[in-house]
Scaffold this motif. Sequence first.
Motif, PDB file in Angstrom:
ATOM      1  N   UNK A 148      70.093  38.454  45.156  1.00 16.53           N
ATOM      2  CA  UNK A 148      69.929  38.406  46.609  1.00 16.53           C
ATOM      3  C   UNK A 148      70.802  39.446  47.316  1.00 16.53           C
ATOM      4  N   UNK A 149      71.777  39.988  46.598  1.00 17.84           N
ATOM      5  CA  UNK A 149      72.656  41.000  47.183  1.00 17.84           C
ATOM      6  C   UNK A 149      72.133  42.421  46.994  1.00 17.84           C
ATOM      7  N   UNK A 150      70.995  42.567  46.309  1.00 18.27           N
ATOM      8  CA  UNK A 150      70.423  43.898  46.110  1.00 18.27           C
ATOM      9  C   UNK A 150      69.961  44.490  47.437  1.00 18.27           C
ATOM     10  N   UNK A 151      70.195  45.781  47.597  1.00 22.70           N
ATOM     11  CA  UNK A 151      69.756  46.464  48.810  1.00 22.70           C
ATOM     12  C   UNK A 151      68.236  46.504  48.894  1.00 22.70           C
ATOM     13  N   UNK A 152      67.753  46.559  50.106  1.00 21.58           N
ATOM     14  CA  UNK A 152      66.323  46.699  50.370  1.00 21.58           C
ATOM     15  C   UNK A 152      66.037  48.152  50.719  1.00 21.58           C
ATOM     16  N   UNK A 153      64.999  48.709  50.112  1.00 23.13           N
ATOM     17  CA  UNK A 153      64.604  50.093  50.369  1.00 23.13           C
ATOM     18  C   UNK A 153      63.289  50.139  51.134  1.00 23.13           C
ATOM     19  N   UNK A 154      63.177  51.133  52.001  1.00 19.26           N
ATOM     20  CA  UNK A 154      61.912  51.325  52.717  1.00 19.26           C
ATOM     21  C   UNK A 154      61.062  52.309  51.935  1.00 19.26           C
ATOM     22  N   UNK A 155      59.945  51.812  51.402  1.00 11.96           N
ATOM     23  CA  UNK A 155      59.139  52.617  50.496  1.00 11.96           C
ATOM     24  C   UNK A 155      58.172  53.572  51.159  1.00 11.96           C
ATOM     25  N   UNK A 156      57.915  53.398  52.465  1.00 13.77           N
ATOM     26  CA  UNK A 156      56.957  54.268  53.131  1.00 13.77           C
ATOM     27  C   UNK A 156      56.630  53.799  54.515  1.00 13.77           C
ATOM     28  N   UNK A 157      55.442  54.188  54.982  1.00 14.09           N
ATOM     29  CA  UNK A 157      55.057  53.897  56.365  1.00 14.09           C
ATOM     30  C   UNK A 157      53.878  52.937  56.472  1.00 14.09           C
ATOM     31  N   UNK A 158      53.495  52.322  55.363  1.00 17.14           N
ATOM     32  CA  UNK A 158      52.376  51.384  55.391  1.00 17.14           C
ATOM     33  C   UNK A 158      52.779  50.075  54.711  1.00 17.14           C
ATOM     34  N   UNK A 159      52.054  49.001  55.055  1.00 20.09           N
ATOM     35  CA  UNK A 159      52.322  47.733  54.394  1.00 20.09           C
ATOM     36  C   UNK A 159      52.302  46.571  55.357  1.00 20.09           C
ATOM     37  N   UNK A 160      52.229  45.387  54.793  1.00 16.00           N
ATOM     38  CA  UNK A 160      52.140  44.176  55.591  1.00 16.00           C
ATOM     39  C   UNK A 160      53.467  43.469  55.715  1.00 16.00           C
ATOM     40  N   UNK A 161      53.405  42.154  55.782  1.00 14.01           N
ATOM     41  CA  UNK A 161      54.585  41.344  56.047  1.00 14.01           C
ATOM     42  C   UNK A 161      55.196  40.802  54.762  1.00 14.01           C
ATOM     43  N   UNK A 162      55.439  41.662  53.825  1.00 11.63           N
ATOM     44  CA  UNK A 162      56.007  41.214  52.560  1.00 11.63           C
ATOM     45  C   UNK A 162      56.818  42.326  51.915  1.00 11.63           C
ATOM     46  N   UNK A 163      57.736  41.919  51.047  1.00 10.67           N
ATOM     47  CA  UNK A 163      58.497  42.857  50.227  1.00 10.67           C
ATOM     48  C   UNK A 163      58.021  42.718  48.792  1.00 10.67           C
ATOM     49  N   UNK A 164      58.390  43.658  47.939  1.00 10.08           N
ATOM     50  CA  UNK A 164      58.012  43.543  46.536  1.00 10.08           C
ATOM     51  C   UNK A 164      59.119  44.109  45.665  1.00 10.08           C
ATOM     52  N   UNK A 204      66.705  45.751  38.880  1.00 14.95           N
ATOM     53  CA  UNK A 204      65.717  45.407  39.910  1.00 14.95           C
ATOM     54  C   UNK A 204      65.964  46.197  41.190  1.00 14.95           C
ATOM     55  N   UNK A 205      64.873  46.442  41.905  1.00 16.23           N
ATOM     56  CA  UNK A 205      64.955  47.151  43.184  1.00 16.23           C
ATOM     57  C   UNK A 205      63.860  46.615  44.103  1.00 16.23           C
ATOM     58  N   UNK A 206      64.200  46.422  45.376  1.00 14.22           N
ATOM     59  CA  UNK A 206      63.276  45.817  46.335  1.00 14.22           C
ATOM     60  C   UNK A 206      62.840  46.834  47.390  1.00 14.22           C
ATOM     61  N   UNK A 207      61.569  46.737  47.751  1.00 11.95           N
ATOM     62  CA  UNK A 207      60.990  47.629  48.750  1.00 11.95           C
ATOM     63  C   UNK A 207      60.193  46.841  49.778  1.00 11.95           C
ATOM     64  N   UNK A 208      60.148  47.371  50.981  1.00 10.59           N
ATOM     65  CA  UNK A 208      59.117  46.949  51.916  1.00 10.59           C
ATOM     66  C   UNK A 208      58.405  48.212  52.391  1.00 10.59           C
ATOM     67  N   UNK A 209      57.121  48.098  52.516  1.00  7.01           N
ATOM     68  CA  UNK A 209      56.224  49.202  52.869  1.00  7.01           C
ATOM     69  C   UNK A 209      56.105  50.203  51.715  1.00  7.01           C
TER      70      UNK A 209
END
Length: 265
Positions: A148-164, A204-209
Amino acid sequence: GNTTMTNRMSQSVCILFLICSLLLTESISAFTSRLDNGITPHSKGQTRKIHSRCFSSPYSGDSSTSENSSIRFLGKGSNAIVRPGVVLIAPADEFHHFMRESAVFIYAMGLDDHDEYVIRGVIIDHPTAFTIGEMMDGEDDSKTAPVYSNLLYRGGDMGGESAFMFHSDEEIAKKADHEMVGTSGIYQGGFEYAASSDFDTNKAKFFFHFMEFTEQELENMLVDSESDGDPWVSVEIPSNMVLSSEYDRGDAWARLRNIVTQHNK
């Protein structure tokens, strides 16, 4: 007069920074209710090939490598190989807001919700100021696992209401019955298994968009970049480079650009 102008400029910069921060926070908070596995990839065995040199076709050319033997050069511009698991490195003169000085990990090629064939990737070196735990719903006392302490990365300019999530843990992949992204050593999904006390968070690495291209858009991007002599470049890199959370904006791009430049000398 100069002092007054300087103060006004400083105030304007502070206000602009505050507005940008609020907008980023609002865009991130939209997906806090759930984690998602992204798009559904093309079905097993299916290939997509509009040119013999590009898009999902197995690489059959020269297996030359850069001076860093763990990074494999797969062509540039119109000769770049694009398939799940590769990383595309932007030209120095790329001015797209998100793709400028970016390294894009291609993770899926398949049909979207409108039955259009698309290619999706995430920018691996665009961190936010938030952890995945901060951006997920739920009480803090339920988020005790290290991941849960892993940083969140912004993967781009598209996407819905979820992270992966992407990860390189083979045991989790087996439990979740997930296929590898190409030959990258990376898998998508499996957060419920990663949210355990003994999980190695470096895997592990987390992204949104994400970034999304149609075949023609990607083809045009690769070909058009050749005109200035500094085209997009395709490489295969170790999974730990894709999943590293040590990158600031453009760090992976700069490192890979340097390696590729040395390779092409």
